[in-house]
Structures are given as C-alpha cells and as structure tokens.
Scaffold this motif. Structure first.
Motif, PDB file in Angstrom:
ATOM      1  N   ALA A  77      36.831  14.883 -94.957  1.00  0.00           N
ATOM      2  CA  ALA A  77      36.462  15.176 -93.565  1.00  0.00           C
ATOM      3  C   ALA A  77      35.657  14.029 -92.969  1.00  0.00           C
ATOM      4  CB  ALA A  77      35.672  16.482 -93.498  1.00  0.00           C
ATOM      5  N   GLY A 100      37.919  11.120 -92.346  1.00  0.00           N
ATOM      6  CA  GLY A 100      38.688  11.332 -91.119  1.00  0.00           C
ATOM      7  C   GLY A 100      37.881  11.012 -89.869  1.00  0.00           C
ATOM      8  N   LEU A 101      36.609  11.378 -89.871  1.00  0.00           N
ATOM      9  CA  LEU A 101      35.747  11.046 -88.727  1.00  0.00           C
ATOM     10  C   LEU A 101      35.563   9.544 -88.578  1.00  0.00           C
ATOM     11  CD1 LEU A 101      32.905  13.722 -88.937  1.00  0.00           C
ATOM     12  CD2 LEU A 101      34.640  13.483 -87.156  1.00  0.00           C
ATOM     13  N   SER A 125      40.141  15.174 -90.465  1.00  0.00           N
ATOM     14  CA  SER A 125      38.776  15.677 -90.472  1.00  0.00           C
ATOM     15  C   SER A 125      38.736  17.189 -90.285  1.00  0.00           C
ATOM     16  CB  SER A 125      37.962  14.978 -89.385  1.00  0.00           C
ATOM     17  OG  SER A 125      36.625  15.368 -89.463  1.00  0.00           O
ATOM     18  N   SER A 153      37.671  19.735 -93.176  1.00  0.00           N
ATOM     19  CA  SER A 153      36.466  20.533 -92.918  1.00  0.00           C
ATOM     20  C   SER A 153      36.734  22.009 -93.167  1.00  0.00           C
ATOM     21  CB  SER A 153      35.986  20.337 -91.481  1.00  0.00           C
ATOM     22  OG  SER A 153      35.558  19.021 -91.276  1.00  0.00           O
TER      23      SER A 153
END
Length: 102
Positions: A17, A20-21, A29, A33
C-alpha cells in the motif's frame, strides 16, 4: 492460518500500500490497504480470542526487514524486498503443515 502468518500478511500488504502511494499507483495502494486491514483484523481477533503475542515470530523480523530495506534503498529497496515477501508470508504455513503432516 497462524496469528504470525496473518500479522506478516498485514505487514506485507501495508508495504504494498505504501509502495502504491509512493509510486502514484492508487489502485495498488487501495487494494493493498483493504487486504492489510482484513489481515490486521484477523490478527487482532485471534489475539482477542486467546492466541498469544509470543506466537509472532516472522512478523516482527519482517517489519524490521521492510524498514531496513526502505531506509537504505528508498522506493527501489522497498520494491525489491516486497518481491521476496511471498516467502515470508507463506513459509510459516508450509512449515506448520509439514510438522503436522497435513
């Protein structure tokens, strides 16, 4: 599923996650998450219903590994260690199955 495996899976999903951010991939993300949340809830439920924190063996080590690779390699370091994360998440399950002969 062991409490250690669910905690390790929560950490690994959290790592994805964050990755991904940092790489502007919101779909990775978001999905990671959601997965991290599910595994964290499983871990918390297991601990509330009698599993022991002392059962956590791989998860604390893997947290240190993720933080270490992130600190020395940035996003690239995190991405490389996340590729290996499938072993950290699954080897404990394979080991338990082997010991139990199932």
């Amino acid at each position: 599923m062991s409490v250690d495996t669910s905690a390790t899976s929560a950490l690994i999903s959290s790592g994805w996650a964050v990755y991904g951010l940092w790489t502007d991939q919101p779909s990775i993300s978001f999905a990671s998450s959601a997965t991290a949340t599910i595994f964290a809830l499983i871990t918390l439920a297991a601990l509330c219903f009698g599993r022991q924190v002392m059962e956590l063996k791989i998860a604390p080590v893997w947290l240190v590994v993720l933080l270490f690779f992130r600190s020395i390699g940035g996003v690239m370091g995190l991405s490389l260690i996340l590729l290996v994360s499938v072993l950290a998440a699954n080897v404990p399950q394979v080991w338990v199955a082997y010991k139990e002969k199932t």
